[in-house]
Design a protein around this motif. Sequence first.
Motif, PDB file in Angstrom:
ATOM      1  N   GLY A 140     -52.909   4.563 -21.845  1.00 34.54           N
ATOM      2  CA  GLY A 140     -53.704   4.407 -20.623  1.00 34.54           C
ATOM      3  C   GLY A 140     -52.849   4.081 -19.418  1.00 34.54           C
ATOM      4  O   GLY A 140     -53.062   4.621 -18.327  1.00 34.54           O
ATOM      5  N   SER A 141     -51.865   3.231 -19.604  1.00 31.18           N
ATOM      6  CA  SER A 141     -50.999   2.862 -18.482  1.00 31.18           C
ATOM      7  C   SER A 141     -50.141   4.047 -18.038  1.00 31.18           C
ATOM      8  O   SER A 141     -49.913   4.239 -16.846  1.00 31.18           O
ATOM      9  CB  SER A 141     -50.124   1.659 -18.846  1.00 31.18           C
ATOM     10  OG  SER A 141     -49.213   1.963 -19.878  1.00 31.18           O
ATOM     11  N   ILE A 142     -49.708   4.865 -18.974  1.00 33.55           N
ATOM     12  CA  ILE A 142     -48.917   6.052 -18.632  1.00 33.55           C
ATOM     13  C   ILE A 142     -49.761   7.047 -17.842  1.00 33.55           C
ATOM     14  O   ILE A 142     -49.313   7.590 -16.829  1.00 33.55           O
ATOM     15  CB  ILE A 142     -48.340   6.717 -19.901  1.00 33.55           C
ATOM     16  CG1 ILE A 142     -47.231   5.859 -20.493  1.00 33.55           C
ATOM     17  CG2 ILE A 142     -47.818   8.115 -19.593  1.00 33.55           C
ATOM     18  CD1 ILE A 142     -46.734   6.343 -21.846  1.00 33.55           C
ATOM     19  N   VAL A 143     -50.980   7.294 -18.282  1.00 30.94           N
ATOM     20  CA  VAL A 143     -51.857   8.263 -17.604  1.00 30.94           C
ATOM     21  C   VAL A 143     -52.094   7.854 -16.153  1.00 30.94           C
ATOM     22  O   VAL A 143     -51.945   8.665 -15.228  1.00 30.94           O
ATOM     23  CB  VAL A 143     -53.196   8.420 -18.362  1.00 30.94           C
ATOM     24  CG1 VAL A 143     -54.219   9.164 -17.522  1.00 30.94           C
ATOM     25  CG2 VAL A 143     -52.974   9.128 -19.689  1.00 30.94           C
ATOM     26  N   LEU A 144     -52.446   6.605 -15.945  1.00 37.69           N
ATOM     27  CA  LEU A 144     -52.734   6.151 -14.582  1.00 37.69           C
ATOM     28  C   LEU A 144     -51.484   6.135 -13.707  1.00 37.69           C
ATOM     29  O   LEU A 144     -51.524   6.554 -12.551  1.00 37.69           O
ATOM     30  CB  LEU A 144     -53.405   4.782 -14.615  1.00 37.69           C
ATOM     31  CG  LEU A 144     -54.788   4.773 -15.264  1.00 37.69           C
ATOM     32  CD1 LEU A 144     -55.299   3.346 -15.423  1.00 37.69           C
ATOM     33  CD2 LEU A 144     -55.774   5.613 -14.465  1.00 37.69           C
ATOM     34  N   ALA A 145     -50.367   5.699 -14.251  1.00 37.17           N
ATOM     35  CA  ALA A 145     -49.128   5.685 -13.470  1.00 37.17           C
ATOM     36  C   ALA A 145     -48.630   7.104 -13.195  1.00 37.17           C
ATOM     37  O   ALA A 145     -47.998   7.355 -12.172  1.00 37.17           O
ATOM     38  CB  ALA A 145     -48.061   4.867 -14.192  1.00 37.17           C
ATOM     39  N   SER A 146     -48.928   8.056 -14.079  1.00 43.65           N
ATOM     40  CA  SER A 146     -48.495   9.443 -13.885  1.00 43.65           C
ATOM     41  C   SER A 146     -49.174  10.097 -12.684  1.00 43.65           C
ATOM     42  O   SER A 146     -48.562  10.925 -12.007  1.00 43.65           O
ATOM     43  CB  SER A 146     -48.750  10.275 -15.138  1.00 43.65           C
ATOM     44  OG  SER A 146     -47.902   9.828 -16.170  1.00 43.65           O
ATOM     45  N   ALA A 147     -50.402   9.751 -12.432  1.00 47.51           N
ATOM     46  CA  ALA A 147     -51.083  10.287 -11.244  1.00 47.51           C
ATOM     47  C   ALA A 147     -50.342   9.840  -9.978  1.00 47.51           C
ATOM     48  O   ALA A 147     -50.103  10.646  -9.072  1.00 47.51           O
ATOM     49  CB  ALA A 147     -52.534   9.821 -11.214  1.00 47.51           C
TER      50      ALA A 147
END
Length: 163
Positions: A140-147
Amino acid sequence: MTTLHEPPTVSVPAPAVPGALPKPSGADRLRRIGKEVIKFGIVGGSGVGVNFVVFNLLLHGLSWGPMTSTILASCVAICTNYLGFRFFAYRDRAKRTKQQIVLFFVFSGLGVAVESALFYVAYHGLDWSGPLGSNIAKAGSIVLASAFRFLVYRTWVFQHDRH
C-alpha cells in the motif's frame, strides 16, 4: 463549376513552416501518455520486485527492524529504478545532467519519506506487523508513493528537451 474545356482545380495546402512539428491531437497525446505509463509501470514493477525482495530479506530473513528494512529496501529499489527510467522509460528525454540526477534522488528521497510514513502507520498504527500484514503495508505504501513519484519524475526530473 468546371466545363469540359477547363481542367479541374485542386486545393493544395500551404507549405508547413520548416522544422515545425504538427501539434499532436488529443488521441496522439493520450497514446503517448499511455506508453509512458506502461514504461513507468515496467520499470516501477521491477523496482517493486527489488523493494519486496530486499524488504523481506532484511525484515523476515535477517530480523532487522521494520523501518530500517523498508527504508533500505526503498533506497536499493531507487538506484535500480534510476537506471531503468534513464535508459528505458525516459530515454527520449533530456540528456543526463547533474541537475537531473540530483532532482531524481531528491524527489526519490521524498518518495521514500512518504512511503515510510505510510508503512509506519500501517505497521505500527494498524498493527500489520506479521509477515502478511507487513507485506500488505509495504504494498500500500509503495502504490501511494508511486503516484507521487510518477508525477514528479515526468514533470521535473525527465523533462522533454526544450527547443
